[in-house]
Design an enzyme around this catalytic site. Structure first.
Site, PDB file in Angstrom:
ATOM      1  N   ARG A   1      50.724 -37.448  46.222  1.00 29.11           N
ATOM      2  CA  ARG A   1      51.539 -38.100  47.246  1.00 29.11           C
ATOM      3  C   ARG A   1      52.624 -37.165  47.783  1.00 29.11           C
ATOM      4  O   ARG A   1      52.946 -37.185  48.965  1.00 29.11           O
ATOM      5  CB  ARG A   1      52.163 -39.381  46.670  1.00 29.11           C
ATOM      6  CG  ARG A   1      52.642 -40.353  47.719  1.00 29.11           C
ATOM      7  CD  ARG A   1      53.209 -41.614  47.078  1.00 29.11           C
ATOM      8  NE  ARG A   1      52.192 -42.509  46.578  1.00 29.11           N
ATOM      9  CZ  ARG A   1      51.620 -43.473  47.319  1.00 29.11           C
ATOM     10  NH1 ARG A   1      51.954 -43.638  48.572  1.00 29.11           N
ATOM     11  NH2 ARG A   1      50.719 -44.267  46.795  1.00 29.11           N
TER      12      ARG A   1
ATOM     13  N   ASN B   1      60.459 -50.059  61.033  1.00 33.67           N
ATOM     14  CA  ASN B   1      59.128 -50.568  60.709  1.00 33.67           C
ATOM     15  C   ASN B   1      58.999 -51.964  61.282  1.00 33.67           C
ATOM     16  O   ASN B   1      59.998 -52.682  61.410  1.00 33.67           O
ATOM     17  CB  ASN B   1      58.954 -50.634  59.181  1.00 33.67           C
ATOM     18  CG  ASN B   1      57.573 -51.142  58.772  1.00 33.67           C
ATOM     19  OD1 ASN B   1      56.562 -50.775  59.383  1.00 33.67           O
ATOM     20  ND2 ASN B   1      57.515 -52.002  57.763  1.00 33.67           N
TER      21      ASN B   1
ATOM     22  N   HIS C   1      57.011 -55.559  60.495  1.00 28.65           N
ATOM     23  CA  HIS C   1      56.328 -56.228  59.395  1.00 28.65           C
ATOM     24  C   HIS C   1      55.975 -57.649  59.845  1.00 28.65           C
ATOM     25  O   HIS C   1      56.830 -58.340  60.411  1.00 28.65           O
ATOM     26  CB  HIS C   1      57.251 -56.264  58.168  1.00 28.65           C
ATOM     27  CG  HIS C   1      56.584 -56.863  56.967  1.00 28.65           C
ATOM     28  ND1 HIS C   1      55.611 -56.180  56.257  1.00 28.65           N
ATOM     29  CD2 HIS C   1      56.713 -58.072  56.381  1.00 28.65           C
ATOM     30  CE1 HIS C   1      55.181 -56.960  55.265  1.00 28.65           C
ATOM     31  NE2 HIS C   1      55.833 -58.096  55.320  1.00 28.65           N
TER      32      HIS C   1
ATOM     33  N   SER D   1      59.157 -59.162  61.818  1.00 26.14           N
ATOM     34  CA  SER D   1      60.498 -58.590  61.678  1.00 26.14           C
ATOM     35  C   SER D   1      60.441 -57.099  61.959  1.00 26.14           C
ATOM     36  O   SER D   1      59.499 -56.422  61.537  1.00 26.14           O
ATOM     37  CB  SER D   1      61.014 -58.758  60.245  1.00 26.14           C
ATOM     38  OG  SER D   1      60.941 -60.109  59.820  1.00 26.14           O
TER      39      SER D   1
ATOM     40  N   ASP E   1      60.004 -52.879  52.522  1.00 29.88           N
ATOM     41  CA  ASP E   1      60.149 -54.024  53.443  1.00 29.88           C
ATOM     42  C   ASP E   1      61.499 -54.723  53.267  1.00 29.88           C
ATOM     43  O   ASP E   1      61.637 -55.915  53.590  1.00 29.88           O
ATOM     44  CB  ASP E   1      59.001 -55.038  53.267  1.00 29.88           C
ATOM     45  CG  ASP E   1      57.651 -54.446  53.632  1.00 29.88           C
ATOM     46  OD1 ASP E   1      57.606 -53.525  54.468  1.00 29.88           O
ATOM     47  OD2 ASP E   1      56.632 -54.889  53.063  1.00 29.88           O
TER      48      ASP E   1
HETATM   49  C1  GAR Z   1      50.741 -55.308  62.820  1.00 28.24           C
HETATM   50  O1  GAR Z   1      50.530 -56.699  62.741  1.00 28.24           O
HETATM   51  C2  GAR Z   1      51.912 -54.888  61.951  1.00 28.24           C
HETATM   52  O2  GAR Z   1      52.944 -55.845  61.916  1.00 28.24           O
HETATM   53  C3  GAR Z   1      51.260 -54.778  60.599  1.00 28.24           C
HETATM   54  O3  GAR Z   1      50.017 -54.176  60.862  1.00 28.24           O
HETATM   55  C4  GAR Z   1      49.579 -54.548  62.170  1.00 28.24           C
HETATM   56  C5  GAR Z   1      49.240 -53.287  62.924  1.00 28.24           C
HETATM   57  O4  GAR Z   1      48.619 -53.589  64.149  1.00 28.24           O
HETATM   58  N1  GAR Z   1      52.049 -53.994  59.700  1.00 28.24           N
HETATM   59  C6  GAR Z   1      52.080 -54.176  58.386  1.00 28.24           C
HETATM   60  O5  GAR Z   1      51.411 -55.030  57.824  1.00 28.24           O
HETATM   61  C7  GAR Z   1      53.013 -53.250  57.644  1.00 28.24           C
HETATM   62  N2  GAR Z   1      53.113 -53.627  56.265  1.00 28.24           N
HETATM   63  P1  GAR Z   1      48.559 -52.495  65.295  1.00 28.24           P
HETATM   64  O6  GAR Z   1      47.931 -51.243  64.685  1.00 28.24           O
HETATM   65  O7  GAR Z   1      47.641 -53.114  66.329  1.00 28.24           O
HETATM   66  O8  GAR Z   1      49.926 -52.264  65.797  1.00 28.24           O
END
Ligand code: GAR
Length: 206
Positions: A65, A107, A109, A136, A145
């Site tokens: 990582r 970010n 979420h 959010s 988060d």
């Molecule tokens: C979105 O719904 C975002 O909120 C979520 O992934 C999706 C990405 O869609 N993010 C998470 O779950 C982060 N933990 P996108 O690639 O079409 O923007």
């Protein structure tokens, strides 16, 4: 003009919302779209928008990582961003990486934080019988988060909703919220934005 790097892993619809908002204005420009997944749908969308793209594939680092994050930092820093937006970037980042960008990284979420950190947020909201769900935008800190929430958008949860229905209702709100929060953040304004979908729970028969 502020410079913004966007990190994705998937379809990149939030990246497109952020990029189109920036490209239509005079405040900021998307200077890099980076994916940890080669072939992620968002990469082609970024190229179509004329944004430089990069891939840092975590699988090339075989569980190391620190080496993965060093490569990420190297690529991101090369674009000299003022802010970094995680937009569906599905790798957990270490405190070292986060510390490098602390105060500059946002970010999105798909839950009303502090509820449902982590994955499967819409399933968990439905399972809990919540009347509302949403998304959010928060500052990224070493607390997963858990950084300060700068904006939320709420939608109703309807009786027959499955997780896909809820995701389809929340995603357009993500696309409205994230560019608004980013614009304020770039102006040094951390005051919170709250949106609700125009769809009211009273407007819809179950
Ligand atoms: C979105 O719904 C975002 O909120 C979520 O992934 C999706 C990405 O869609 N993010 C998470 O779950 C982060 N933990 P996108 O690639 O079409 O923007």
């Amino acid at each position: 003009m502020k410079r913004v790097a966007i990190l994705i892993s998937g379809s990149g619809s939030n990246m497109v919302a952020l990029a189109e908002h920036m490209l239509a204005g005079t405040v900021a420009r998307p200077v890099l779209v980076l994916s940890n997944v080669p072939g992620a749908g968002g990469l082609a969308k970024a190229e179509a928008l004329g944004i430089p793209t990069a891939v840092v594939d975590h699988r090339d680092f075989a569980g190391d990582r620190a080496a993965f994050e060093a490569a990420l930092i190297n690529t991101v820093d090369h674009s000299a961003p003022d802010a970094i937006c995680l937009a569906g970037f599905m790798r957990i980042l270490t405190p070292k990486f986060i510390g490098h960008y602390e105060g500059r990284m946002l970010n999105i979420h798909p839950s009303l934080l502090p509820k449902y950190k982590g994955l499967h947020t819409h399933d968990r909201a439905i399972e809990a019988g919540d009347a509302e769900a949403g998304c959010s935008v928060h500052e990224v800190t070493a607390d997963l988060d858990g950084g300060p929430v700068l904006g939320q958008a709420r939608v109703p949860v309807l009786a027959k909703d499955g997780p896909e229905d809820l995701a389809a209702r929340v995603l357009p709100m993500e696309h409205r919220l994230y560019p608004m929060v980013l614009e304020r953040f770039l102006a040094g304004d951390r005051s919170r934005i709250d949106l609700s979908s125009s769809l009211s729970i009273n407007d819809v028969s179950p």
